[in-house]
Scaffold this motif. Structure first.
Motif, short mmCIF file in Angstrom:
data_model
loop_
_atom_site.label_atom_id
_atom_site.label_comp_id
_atom_site.label_asym_id
_atom_site.label_seq_id
_atom_site.Cartn_x
_atom_site.Cartn_y
_atom_site.Cartn_z
N LEU A 28 -8.72 0.15 -2.74
CA LEU A 28 -7.52 0.94 -3.01
C LEU A 28 -6.26 0.10 -2.85
N ILE A 29 -6.19 -0.69 -1.78
CA ILE A 29 -4.98 -1.46 -1.50
C ILE A 29 -4.73 -2.51 -2.57
N VAL A 30 -5.80 -3.12 -3.08
CA VAL A 30 -5.66 -4.13 -4.13
C VAL A 30 -5.20 -3.47 -5.43
N THR A 31 -5.80 -2.34 -5.78
CA THR A 31 -5.43 -1.62 -7.01
C THR A 31 -4.00 -1.11 -6.95
N ILE A 32 -3.63 -0.51 -5.80
CA ILE A 32 -2.27 0.02 -5.65
C ILE A 32 -1.25 -1.10 -5.71
N THR A 33 -1.55 -2.21 -5.06
CA THR A 33 -0.65 -3.37 -5.09
C THR A 33 -0.44 -3.88 -6.51
N ALA A 34 -1.53 -3.92 -7.29
CA ALA A 34 -1.44 -4.36 -8.68
C ALA A 34 -0.53 -3.44 -9.49
N TYR A 35 -0.62 -2.12 -9.22
CA TYR A 35 0.23 -1.15 -9.92
C TYR A 35 1.69 -1.31 -9.49
N ILE A 36 1.91 -1.56 -8.21
CA ILE A 36 3.29 -1.67 -7.70
C ILE A 36 3.99 -2.89 -8.30
#
Length: 289
Positions: A28-36
């Protein structure tokens, strides 16, 4: 083998719910960071996202296991003392034979039940991100190195061991292999389940996670090997009735050969299943999964 190092006692225990939490959290943290950060290349490259999250999760597991240089050194020395090259290659060949046979059988069976669905599945599976050398390198890292490391630590060193100690080794072996197999959503899902069983037996036999890791590395490398030629043309020709019949016949023969050696491997090592994992002193009072 009882006078050798039991490396399952050399590292801290990691509970299943803790490992699952960090597994989901890192993804989740990697995916959310990529979106941010709005990195389009990263968001469109599932292999790269998987590599980053897997690497992060492995580091978290290393921290939770309290992996230190002296303990790792003992583990490696123990590995070279116990490793049986002939047995490892025998298992790898057997598992590749079973995976290939099951894929061939499923191709034939699905064709005669739903040919349109089969050709659609095969065409989708031929579309991947390994169209450049950088994509090939990323795919190789996640498939050949990242996946074996992460999956052996999670499914064998945590899930298999914890369930085996809480209930019994047979339930631990079956449940951990079922979960492991269910996450492999390609046609060879049953082969992944059998592969998980073999890795569980190796882990309980040698009590050194590096040995099933070695089998996993070799298996994934040989499975990945055909992708090394990124310039080879993709065969998109629809499966025919003759192809399906050949798949069923050849798959049946390979399956019989693979199962013969797989069952032989189980019976040869069934005595180790009776030993189980000896409980740690700090777990005798309270063993939670």
């Amino acid at each position: 083998m009882s006078n050798m190092l039991d490396s399952t006692k050399e590292f801290n225990e990691v509970k299943i719910y803790t490992a699952v939490f960090w597994y989901i959290f890192t993804m989740l943290i990697v995916t959310i960071t990529a979106y941010i950060i709005g990195d389009v290349y990263l968001l469109n490259n599932s292999n790269l996202l998987s590599l980053i999250s897997t690497t992060l999760f492995i580091f978290v597991l290393f921290y939770k296991f309290k992996v230190k240089r002296n303990k790792l050194s003992l583990l490696i020395k123990d590995y070279f003392t116990k490793i049986n090259i002939k047995e490892i290659f025998g298992i790898v060949v057997t598992q590749l034979c079973l995976s290939m046979s099951l894929s061939l059988l499923l191709i034939g069976i699905i064709y005669f039940t739903s040919p349109n669905m089969l050709n659609k599945l095969l065409s989708q599976s031929s579309v991947d991100e390994v169209s450049t050398y950088s994509g090939l390198f990323i795919s190789m890292l996640i498939t050949v190195i990242g996946a074996p490391l992460m999956e052996e630590l999670l499914f064998r060193a945590i899930i298999f061991k914890r369930i085996s100690r809480k209930f019994n080794i047979y339930l631990g072996m079956i449940l951990s292999s079922l979960i492991f197999g269910s996450l492999h959503i390609e046609l060879a899902i049953i082969g992944a389940f059998l592969f998980g069983i073999a890795c569980c037996i190796l882990y309980i036999k040698y009590k050194n996670i590096l040995i099933p890791m070695t089998v996993h590395f070799l298996n994934n490398f040989l499975s990945f090997f055909p992708q090394l030629d990124i310039n080879s043309p993709v065969d998109s020709t629809p499966i025919t009735s003759l192809d399906a019949r050949i798949s069923i016949i050849s798959g049946s023969l390979l399956f019989l050969i693979g199962m013969y050696f797989f069952i032989k491997f189980i019976f040869k090592n069934k005595s180790y299943l009776k030993e189980g994992f000896s409980p740690r002193i700090d777990e005798k009072l309270n063993l939670k999964i």
